[in-house]
Scaffold this active site. Sequence first.
Site, mmCIF file in Angstrom:
data_model
loop_
_atom_site.group_PDB
_atom_site.id
_atom_site.type_symbol
_atom_site.label_atom_id
_atom_site.label_comp_id
_atom_site.label_asym_id
_atom_site.label_seq_id
_atom_site.Cartn_x
_atom_site.Cartn_y
_atom_site.Cartn_z
ATOM 1 C CG HIS A 123 -8.266 7.462 -2.793
ATOM 2 N ND1 HIS A 123 -7.894 6.954 -4.012
ATOM 3 C CD2 HIS A 123 -8.038 6.479 -1.893
ATOM 4 C CE1 HIS A 123 -7.469 5.702 -3.842
ATOM 5 N NE2 HIS A 123 -7.550 5.395 -2.570
ATOM 6 N NE ARG B 20 -7.411 7.258 5.747
ATOM 7 C CZ ARG B 20 -7.737 6.177 5.028
ATOM 8 N NH1 ARG B 20 -7.388 4.973 5.421
ATOM 9 N NH2 ARG B 20 -8.443 6.304 3.924
ATOM 10 N NE ARG C 179 -4.928 6.320 0.124
ATOM 11 C CZ ARG C 179 -5.824 5.638 0.807
ATOM 12 N NH1 ARG C 179 -6.597 6.264 1.665
ATOM 13 N NH2 ARG C 179 -5.959 4.345 0.630
ATOM 14 C CD GLU D 21 -2.836 3.669 -1.329
ATOM 15 O OE1 GLU D 21 -3.550 4.665 -1.040
ATOM 16 O OE2 GLU D 21 -1.846 3.344 -0.694
ATOM 17 C CG HIS E 2 -10.729 8.558 0.422
ATOM 18 N ND1 HIS E 2 -11.766 7.701 0.095
ATOM 19 C CD2 HIS E 2 -9.794 7.788 1.031
ATOM 20 C CE1 HIS E 2 -11.457 6.480 0.492
ATOM 21 N NE2 HIS E 2 -10.277 6.513 1.073
ATOM 22 C CG PHE F 240 -2.371 -0.130 0.906
ATOM 23 C CD1 PHE F 240 -2.825 -1.102 0.040
ATOM 24 C CD2 PHE F 240 -3.296 0.758 1.442
ATOM 25 C CE1 PHE F 240 -4.183 -1.193 -0.278
ATOM 26 C CE2 PHE F 240 -4.646 0.670 1.135
ATOM 27 C CZ PHE F 240 -5.092 -0.298 0.273
ATOM 28 C CG LEU G 197 -11.754 4.492 -3.308
ATOM 29 C CD1 LEU G 197 -11.173 5.888 -3.224
ATOM 30 C CD2 LEU G 197 -11.569 3.771 -2.001
ATOM 31 C CD GLN H 273 -5.919 10.055 2.486
ATOM 32 O OE1 GLN H 273 -6.648 9.091 2.673
ATOM 33 N NE2 GLN H 273 -4.671 10.088 2.891
HETATM 34 C C1 FAD Z 1 -14.858 4.140 -0.406
HETATM 35 C C2 FAD Z 1 -13.975 4.044 0.809
HETATM 36 C C3 FAD Z 1 -12.985 3.080 0.869
HETATM 37 C C4 FAD Z 1 -12.139 2.992 1.985
HETATM 38 N N1 FAD Z 1 -11.171 2.035 2.013
HETATM 39 C C5 FAD Z 1 -10.378 1.894 3.110
HETATM 40 C C6 FAD Z 1 -9.410 0.855 3.197
HETATM 41 O O1 FAD Z 1 -9.256 0.032 2.304
HETATM 42 N N2 FAD Z 1 -8.646 0.786 4.314
HETATM 43 C C7 FAD Z 1 -8.786 1.662 5.350
HETATM 44 O O2 FAD Z 1 -8.060 1.543 6.330
HETATM 45 N N3 FAD Z 1 -9.719 2.657 5.286
HETATM 46 C C8 FAD Z 1 -10.510 2.780 4.197
HETATM 47 N N4 FAD Z 1 -11.468 3.788 4.157
HETATM 48 C C9 FAD Z 1 -11.707 4.609 5.349
HETATM 49 C C10 FAD Z 1 -12.481 3.785 6.392
HETATM 50 O O3 FAD Z 1 -13.339 2.872 5.754
HETATM 51 C C11 FAD Z 1 -13.313 4.669 7.294
HETATM 52 O O4 FAD Z 1 -12.528 5.708 7.811
HETATM 53 C C12 FAD Z 1 -13.877 3.871 8.468
HETATM 54 O O5 FAD Z 1 -14.507 2.695 8.021
HETATM 55 C C13 FAD Z 1 -14.836 4.692 9.296
HETATM 56 O O6 FAD Z 1 -15.416 3.867 10.256
HETATM 57 P P1 FAD Z 1 -16.266 4.480 11.450
HETATM 58 O O7 FAD Z 1 -16.649 3.325 12.325
HETATM 59 O O8 FAD Z 1 -15.526 5.595 12.055
HETATM 60 O O9 FAD Z 1 -17.561 5.111 10.751
HETATM 61 P P2 FAD Z 1 -18.579 4.597 9.622
HETATM 62 O O10 FAD Z 1 -18.310 3.220 9.166
HETATM 63 O O11 FAD Z 1 -18.656 5.670 8.610
HETATM 64 O O12 FAD Z 1 -19.945 4.524 10.419
HETATM 65 C C14 FAD Z 1 -20.571 5.683 10.939
HETATM 66 C C15 FAD Z 1 -21.786 5.250 11.733
HETATM 67 O O13 FAD Z 1 -22.310 6.380 12.402
HETATM 68 C C16 FAD Z 1 -23.696 6.417 12.253
HETATM 69 N N5 FAD Z 1 -24.147 7.822 12.308
HETATM 70 C C17 FAD Z 1 -23.647 8.872 11.612
HETATM 71 N N6 FAD Z 1 -24.349 9.985 11.895
HETATM 72 C C18 FAD Z 1 -25.289 9.635 12.798
HETATM 73 C C19 FAD Z 1 -26.339 10.331 13.462
HETATM 74 N N7 FAD Z 1 -26.603 11.630 13.248
HETATM 75 N N8 FAD Z 1 -27.121 9.641 14.322
HETATM 76 C C20 FAD Z 1 -26.927 8.317 14.539
HETATM 77 N N9 FAD Z 1 -25.957 7.600 13.913
HETATM 78 C C21 FAD Z 1 -25.161 8.262 13.071
HETATM 79 C C22 FAD Z 1 -23.982 5.764 10.919
HETATM 80 O O14 FAD Z 1 -25.274 5.212 10.907
HETATM 81 C C23 FAD Z 1 -22.902 4.681 10.885
HETATM 82 O O15 FAD Z 1 -23.380 3.506 11.500
HETATM 83 C C24 FAD Z 1 -12.306 3.891 3.050
HETATM 84 C C25 FAD Z 1 -13.299 4.856 2.990
HETATM 85 C C26 FAD Z 1 -14.105 4.952 1.868
HETATM 86 C C27 FAD Z 1 -15.139 6.043 1.826
#
Ligand code: FAD
Length: 567
Positions: A235, A381, A279, A248, A347, A119, A245, A233
Amino acid sequence: MEHKFDIIIVGAGGGGLFAALEAVRTNPQVSIAVVSKLYPTRSHTSAAQGGVNAALANKDRDDTVELHVFDTVKGSDYLADQDAVDYLCSQAPEVVRELENLGAPFSRFPDGTIAQRPFGGTVKDRCCYCADKTGHTLLHTLFEQCLRRGVKFFNEYFLLSLEHADGECQGIVAMNMRTSAIEAFSAKIVILATGGHAKMYWNRSSNAAGNTGDGQAAALRAGIPLKDMEFIQFHPTGLRKSGLLVTEGARGEGGYLLNRHGERFMARYAPQKMELGPRDLVARSMETEILEGNALTSDAGSYLELDLRHLGAEAIKKKLPQIRELSMHFEGIDPIEEPIPVRPTAHYSMGGIDANMARTAVSGIYAVGECACVSVHGANRLGGNSLLDILVFGKRAGQEAALEAPRRPLRRVAPSALWKAADELKSYTSHERYERYGIIREEMGKTMADKVGIYRTEERLRQGVEEIRALRERFRHIRLFDTGTVYNTNLVQILELKNMLDLALCVAETALVRQESRGSHYREDFPRRDDEAWHRHSLCTLEKGGDVRLAHKPVTMGKYSLETRSY
Ligand SMILES: Cc1cc2nc3c(=O)[nH]c(=O)nc-3n(C[C@H](O)[C@H](O)[C@H](O)COP(=O)(O)OP(=O)(O)OC[C@H]3O[C@@H](n4cnc5c(N)ncnc54)[C@H](O)[C@@H]3O)c2cc1C
């Protein structure tokens, strides 16, 4: 209506679910509930394709935790807090093995060990993956385990406000999206895990529609500072039309980036790392190619090409099946036969709720995952470090909360908090002069992409700040035309827009003030990193009138002192 729990976790992505699982495992006696606006498996974690970093040394036998720490600190352009990075990287092998034991189907090497792919921005190949659906499989694994342990879920509940008194947590106020009822959740501890805010760039973003920074905005309004908001960031490889997306991992597997002359232009920007530079550097190089007229053009705008054809049909089908599917659906091309049209896309939000090892300034309120800034990513990141961040700090917060809850009294959410929320929701249907949601949202996305994008200048940032301020002013007259109470999605969109506008102002203001270039924040008028003046975190709070107040705090250093960052 009032609910009472020991621990409320807001957000059911990987961060929230690991916190919930760890809390029940640590202390089955505490009562726990997860509140989420989305059904858990629809959280953005499920979109993560490429993988999660851990120095397992299955591929490069001489990889170590120490090298992972160094790559992360250097990748962050020395803005990460090194105590947090040490913790992140040292916990990585254990959490990945734990996920494997819980049932996550990692891809494997022929000898049966967890497979690891290269990566960007790393000296060793340490990204563990499940084909190109890593987040999806991790999220489902965690959700299954939470269900097995009887975690209670309030799905389709929208966080409206975070409540505390005298620096002690009281709970949250949320809206039941099915009925529009406003409900109090009193809790000894609240863990915010609401994900990122890069959707403020709207259609120049790889993020899901729900990544609107609701937890960050609630924290801001509750007086909890946000940190390092200027760092967004980009991407390198978003699909040309949609911004969706292309992992990577596609470059990790050996994909080439080409300009319109068919040249692998990264040779001019990062001759050693080529397409696998970090990135920020690859995205900036692509933007330069576009600005200098070396890009291809189409009705959907300028773009470059990601060529995977030389990897062969079998490798593409086996290792990058989702990328092939997305390219066919959204661009109408099959990467086995044609290069994929790509351009940089917003991203990830490095900034977020200021948290020290997951604890915020308010006793009993934690923040983890992308909504938080703990800070392990600093100014940039590394790919694969965010899934790691949500797992490691989600787990830690769950564990600490479960141990702390029995010692804390339950302080209840004040009834006035419910009335205040009800008044606000009612006000949206009663504005006489009115503005429309869709128009403000489009203008916000355009302002952020054009004025607060990859290349920044004082002039454009000033315009950006003014435009976002004007949009916030117009938002005061926004009108909700749908007055129904059952699944009022327009109301939810308006609440999300309000949150994005507050955060957009924080991003633009902090970017304007930081007169240097570091990681993802690149100022054309200040192209160098200026450690003397700017080696520090930015903090934002909201003043009574709605303006943003800025402050700074020092970076926690460790083994690695400041060095020039080159690849
Ligand atoms: C397309 C894409 C690909 C990625 N690929 C990678 C990768 O390969 N490797 C890597 O390390 N990272 C990757 N990332 C980044 C990583 O996936 C995210 O940073 C990470 O999954 C975020 O997880 P989280 O638990 O913080 O939030 P999320 O998974 O975004 O979950 C947020 C939660 O909060 C809840 N929520 C939000 N607002 C409210 C509200 N007002 N009231 C109640 N609930 C709410 C939602 O319902 C959801 O359940 C990627 C990101 C994207 C967008």
